[in-house]
Write an enzyme that holds these catalytic residues in place. Structure first.
Site, PDB file in Angstrom:
ATOM      1  N   ARG A 172       1.160  -1.291  -0.074  1.00 32.21           N
ATOM      2  CA  ARG A 172       0.387   0.655  -0.355  1.00 32.21           C
ATOM      3  C   ARG A 172       0.968   1.484   0.119  1.00 32.21           C
ATOM      4  O   ARG A 172       0.494   2.684   1.113  1.00 32.21           O
ATOM      5  CB  ARG A 172      -0.976  -0.052   1.387  1.00 32.21           C
ATOM      6  CG  ARG A 172      -1.949  -0.937   1.272  1.00 32.21           C
ATOM      7  CD  ARG A 172      -3.496  -0.803   2.107  1.00 32.21           C
ATOM      8  NE  ARG A 172      -4.251  -2.437   1.698  1.00 32.21           N
ATOM      9  CZ  ARG A 172      -4.192  -3.048   2.936  1.00 32.21           C
ATOM     10  NH1 ARG A 172      -3.394  -3.325   3.853  1.00 32.21           N
ATOM     11  NH2 ARG A 172      -5.094  -3.986   2.657  1.00 32.21           N
TER      12      ARG A 172
ATOM     13  N   LYS B 219       1.613  11.501 -11.034  1.00 31.28           N
ATOM     14  CA  LYS B 219       0.361  10.652 -12.502  1.00 31.28           C
ATOM     15  C   LYS B 219       1.266   9.345 -12.594  1.00 31.28           C
ATOM     16  O   LYS B 219       2.739   9.213 -13.153  1.00 31.28           O
ATOM     17  CB  LYS B 219       0.561  10.606 -13.177  1.00 31.28           C
ATOM     18  CG  LYS B 219      -0.862  12.450 -13.564  1.00 31.28           C
ATOM     19  CD  LYS B 219      -1.309  12.421 -14.431  1.00 31.28           C
ATOM     20  CE  LYS B 219      -2.672  13.552 -14.585  1.00 31.28           C
ATOM     21  NZ  LYS B 219      -2.679  13.932 -15.703  1.00 31.28           N
TER      22      LYS B 219
ATOM     23  N   GLU C  35       6.895  19.909 -25.258  1.00 29.43           N
ATOM     24  CA  GLU C  35       6.259  20.348 -23.275  1.00 29.43           C
ATOM     25  C   GLU C  35       6.903  21.571 -22.780  1.00 29.43           C
ATOM     26  O   GLU C  35       6.036  22.011 -22.059  1.00 29.43           O
ATOM     27  CB  GLU C  35       6.620  18.666 -22.793  1.00 29.43           C
ATOM     28  CG  GLU C  35       6.206  17.226 -22.742  1.00 29.43           C
ATOM     29  CD  GLU C  35       4.492  17.341 -22.508  1.00 29.43           C
ATOM     30  OE1 GLU C  35       3.519  18.681 -22.151  1.00 29.43           O
ATOM     31  OE2 GLU C  35       4.526  16.343 -23.268  1.00 29.43           O
TER      32      GLU C  35
ATOM     33  N   LYS D 232       5.079  23.648 -13.295  1.00 28.85           N
ATOM     34  CA  LYS D 232       4.508  21.844 -13.008  1.00 28.85           C
ATOM     35  C   LYS D 232       4.373  21.960 -11.865  1.00 28.85           C
ATOM     36  O   LYS D 232       3.397  21.366 -11.505  1.00 28.85           O
ATOM     37  CB  LYS D 232       5.053  20.967 -14.161  1.00 28.85           C
ATOM     38  CG  LYS D 232       4.545  19.830 -13.631  1.00 28.85           C
ATOM     39  CD  LYS D 232       3.585  18.675 -14.672  1.00 28.85           C
ATOM     40  CE  LYS D 232       3.231  17.397 -14.105  1.00 28.85           C
ATOM     41  NZ  LYS D 232       3.189  16.486 -15.401  1.00 28.85           N
TER      42      LYS D 232
ATOM     43  N   GLU E 213      -5.968  16.244 -10.398  1.00 25.64           N
ATOM     44  CA  GLU E 213      -7.475  17.055 -12.201  1.00 25.64           C
ATOM     45  C   GLU E 213      -8.174  16.949 -11.269  1.00 25.64           C
ATOM     46  O   GLU E 213      -9.438  17.152 -12.297  1.00 25.64           O
ATOM     47  CB  GLU E 213      -6.532  16.396 -12.195  1.00 25.64           C
ATOM     48  CG  GLU E 213      -7.126  16.968 -14.219  1.00 25.64           C
ATOM     49  CD  GLU E 213      -6.160  16.066 -14.657  1.00 25.64           C
ATOM     50  OE1 GLU E 213      -4.492  15.369 -15.027  1.00 25.64           O
ATOM     51  OE2 GLU E 213      -6.841  15.452 -16.261  1.00 25.64           O
TER      52      GLU E 213
ATOM     53  N   ARG F 129      -5.783  21.540 -12.908  1.00 28.36           N
ATOM     54  CA  ARG F 129      -4.493  20.158 -13.641  1.00 28.36           C
ATOM     55  C   ARG F 129      -4.528  20.148 -15.093  1.00 28.36           C
ATOM     56  O   ARG F 129      -3.615  19.734 -15.912  1.00 28.36           O
ATOM     57  CB  ARG F 129      -3.901  19.433 -13.054  1.00 28.36           C
ATOM     58  CG  ARG F 129      -2.793  18.544 -13.231  1.00 28.36           C
ATOM     59  CD  ARG F 129      -2.718  17.651 -12.345  1.00 28.36           C
ATOM     60  NE  ARG F 129      -1.339  16.743 -12.547  1.00 28.36           N
ATOM     61  CZ  ARG F 129      -0.428  15.936 -12.004  1.00 28.36           C
ATOM     62  NH1 ARG F 129      -0.802  15.516 -10.456  1.00 28.36           N
ATOM     63  NH2 ARG F 129       0.531  15.030 -12.788  1.00 28.36           N
TER      64      ARG F 129
ATOM     65  N   ASN G  73      -2.682  19.550 -19.933  1.00 26.70           N
ATOM     66  CA  ASN G  73      -3.200  18.606 -21.063  1.00 26.70           C
ATOM     67  C   ASN G  73      -3.256  19.313 -23.026  1.00 26.70           C
ATOM     68  O   ASN G  73      -3.536  18.896 -23.858  1.00 26.70           O
ATOM     69  CB  ASN G  73      -4.139  17.852 -20.949  1.00 26.70           C
ATOM     70  CG  ASN G  73      -4.045  17.016 -20.298  1.00 26.70           C
ATOM     71  OD1 ASN G  73      -3.889  16.272 -20.062  1.00 26.70           O
ATOM     72  ND2 ASN G  73      -5.268  16.674 -19.412  1.00 26.70           N
TER      73      ASN G  73
ATOM     74  N   HIS H  79      -2.980  17.914 -25.574  1.00 23.98           N
ATOM     75  CA  HIS H  79      -3.177  17.135 -25.899  1.00 23.98           C
ATOM     76  C   HIS H  79      -3.913  16.264 -26.159  1.00 23.98           C
ATOM     77  O   HIS H  79      -4.035  14.597 -26.838  1.00 23.98           O
ATOM     78  CB  HIS H  79      -2.584  15.662 -24.135  1.00 23.98           C
ATOM     79  CG  HIS H  79      -1.202  16.238 -23.704  1.00 23.98           C
ATOM     80  ND1 HIS H  79      -0.467  17.614 -24.169  1.00 23.98           N
ATOM     81  CD2 HIS H  79       0.114  15.297 -23.480  1.00 23.98           C
ATOM     82  CE1 HIS H  79       1.020  17.523 -23.364  1.00 23.98           C
ATOM     83  NE2 HIS H  79       0.348  16.250 -23.049  1.00 23.98           N
TER      84      HIS H  79
ATOM     85  N   HIS I 288      -2.789  12.581 -28.696  1.00 22.09           N
ATOM     86  CA  HIS I 288      -3.955  11.120 -28.266  1.00 22.09           C
ATOM     87  C   HIS I 288      -4.065  10.457 -29.065  1.00 22.09           C
ATOM     88  O   HIS I 288      -4.164   9.733 -29.549  1.00 22.09           O
ATOM     89  CB  HIS I 288      -4.619  11.036 -26.893  1.00 22.09           C
ATOM     90  CG  HIS I 288      -3.640  10.762 -25.229  1.00 22.09           C
ATOM     91  ND1 HIS I 288      -4.062  12.243 -23.941  1.00 22.09           N
ATOM     92  CD2 HIS I 288      -2.433  11.862 -25.613  1.00 22.09           C
ATOM     93  CE1 HIS I 288      -3.236  12.084 -23.166  1.00 22.09           C
ATOM     94  NE2 HIS I 288      -1.931  12.384 -23.898  1.00 22.09           N
TER      95      HIS I 288
ATOM     96  N   HIS J 188       5.418  11.490 -28.470  1.00 20.21           N
ATOM     97  CA  HIS J 188       4.565  11.496 -28.003  1.00 20.21           C
ATOM     98  C   HIS J 188       4.673  13.522 -28.182  1.00 20.21           C
ATOM     99  O   HIS J 188       3.703  13.652 -28.249  1.00 20.21           O
ATOM    100  CB  HIS J 188       4.917  11.439 -26.539  1.00 20.21           C
ATOM    101  CG  HIS J 188       3.559  12.337 -25.442  1.00 20.21           C
ATOM    102  ND1 HIS J 188       1.955  12.243 -25.999  1.00 20.21           N
ATOM    103  CD2 HIS J 188       3.759  13.372 -24.268  1.00 20.21           C
ATOM    104  CE1 HIS J 188       1.780  12.907 -24.913  1.00 20.21           C
ATOM    105  NE2 HIS J 188       2.333  13.331 -23.832  1.00 20.21           N
TER     106      HIS J 188
HETATM  107  N1  GLY Z   1       1.566  15.538 -18.173  1.00 21.92           N
HETATM  108  C1  GLY Z   1       0.385  16.340 -17.961  1.00 21.92           C
HETATM  109  C2  GLY Z   1      -0.389  15.973 -15.802  1.00 21.92           C
HETATM  110  O1  GLY Z   1       1.206  15.423 -15.035  1.00 21.92           O
HETATM  111  O2  GLY Z   1      -0.599  16.437 -15.419  1.00 21.92           O
END
Ligand code: GLY
Length: 361
Positions: A121, A143, A185, A229, A239, A243, A247, A250, A254, A267
């Site tokens: 955990r 993430k 990015e 960031k 998010e 946040r 994107n 993106h 995607h 990417h």
């Molecule tokens: N790469 C987008 C984020 O980390 O929210």
């Protein structure tokens, strides 16, 4: 050394940026007062360049070091490779105080981070990104996750690292194409968050390779991107709203990636094309000036990135793919669109006609 803090309600952490810091990884992790056992996860190529330096430093600082290698690339971002990490942790009696270290690009970080989030955990996790894209984006913000056969990043967890340690010197072994992809990015942060970073990139002699970029500018780019960031994640860790501006570019990226089975573009290249398209959408909708959109496109070109979605790609298939995106909410596709350089907003009011206009032109 530059230090940036990701401020969170629980477990804030630091991003450190310093050339040559990989050889100090042992001391840096020792300062966090974690357990003695560490598992260093990397890919064979990165490990051949930097594994010995990292291991020597960790052992000198008193850590008991285990290593595990996973081949590089998206096909290895699956539960099978998370299971391999669990097996090593089980066999070697890793405890909650133990630490998993990701030494690699986004895939290594995502797989290792997800294993760290779920083993017992949650064990400690440290990110040591080695690609520009991972340094400025993937390694920061918690993430973690793997792909499901039916879709990218469908399995995952928000799980913050204890430390993100960036050594820009390791970029010397990054393939040129990957360097450019990371720059997509960086340009993204310039558009959505940091107009001054954008202007610095515009003024730079070159931004399209590690060899050509001014090392001082590279340090600034890493610091400003990490700060952008960190600021966004500090305001909206999970998010819930803000946040999602990360994107930018993106949504269409995607779709392009999935329609080409992740085989044609890395990417960052897809994000570059996605930003150009999203910029056009913003202009068509009257949210952004044509002149600023042109400045964006010029910068993307300067970074050696593609602007146009290849004409062979079926545009209707792109529009259909947008409906299957994770970012669809209540059946509506959400787009991040710039309003000024350094500022963006999120909208679900983009009509199919506007999308068509942007991607067909
Ligand atoms: N790469 C987008 C984020 O980390 O929210």
């Amino acid at each position: 050394m530059n230090k940036i803090t990701v401020n969170l309600p629980q477990d804030s952490y630091q991003i450190t940026i310093a050339g040559g810091s990989l050889s100090q990884i042992g001391n840096q992790i020792a300062k966090l007062n974690l357990g003695r056992k560490v598992l260093l996860v990397s890919n064979p190529e990165i490990f051949s360049y930097y594994g010995a330096t990292a291991i020597t430093s960790l052992k000198t600082a008193g850590f008991e070091v285990y290593t595990h290698l996973i081949e590089a690339g998206e096909p290895y971002k699956t539960l099978k490779y998370v299971q391999q990490i669990y097996d090593i942790a089980l066999k070697n009696h890793f405890e909650r105080s133990s630490t998993f270290i990701a030494l690699g690009g986004g895939v290594i970080g995502d797989v290792t981070g997800f294993a760290a989030a779920t083993w017992l955990r949650g064990v400690n996790f440290v990110q040591v990104p080695t690609s520009l894209l991972a340094m400025v984006d993937a390694a920061i913000g918690g993430k973690t996750g793997v792909n499901h056969p039916q879709g990218k990043n469908l399995i995952g967890a928000f799980y913050q690292p204890k430390l993100v340690m960036i050594d820009p010197n390791v970029l010397k072994t990054l393939p040129k194409r990957e360097f450019r992809a990371g720059m997509a990015e960086v340009i993204k942060y310039g558009i959505i968050w940091d107009a001054d970073l954008f202007a610095k990139l515009e003024r730079a002699e070159a931004i399209d390779s590690f060899e050509k970029i001014d090392p001082k500018l590279l340090q600034i780019i890493l610091v400003r991107s990490a700060k952008a960031k960190a600021d966004v994640v500090s305001k909206d860790e999970k998010e819930a709203g803000l946040r999602a501006i990360l994107n930018y570019g993106h949504t269409i990226a995607h779709a392009v990636e999935s329609l080409t089975n992740y085989q044609c573009f890395v990417h960052g290249e897809a994000v570059a094309m996605g930003m150009v398209a999203a910029g056009k959408i913003a202009v068509v909708m009257g949210n952004w000036s044509e002149q600023e959109a042109k400045r964006q496109d010029k910068l993307i070109e300067k970074a050696g990135l593609p602007l146009k979605i290849p004409s062979q790609l079926n545009k209707q298939a792109i529009i259909d793919a947008l409906q299957r995106d994770k970012k669809v909410k209540a059946g509506k596709v959400r787009f991040v669109i710039p309003t000024h350089i350094g500022l963006a907003t999120i909208t679900d009011k983009v009509t199919t006609r506007v999308i068509e206009k942007a991607i067909y032109s």
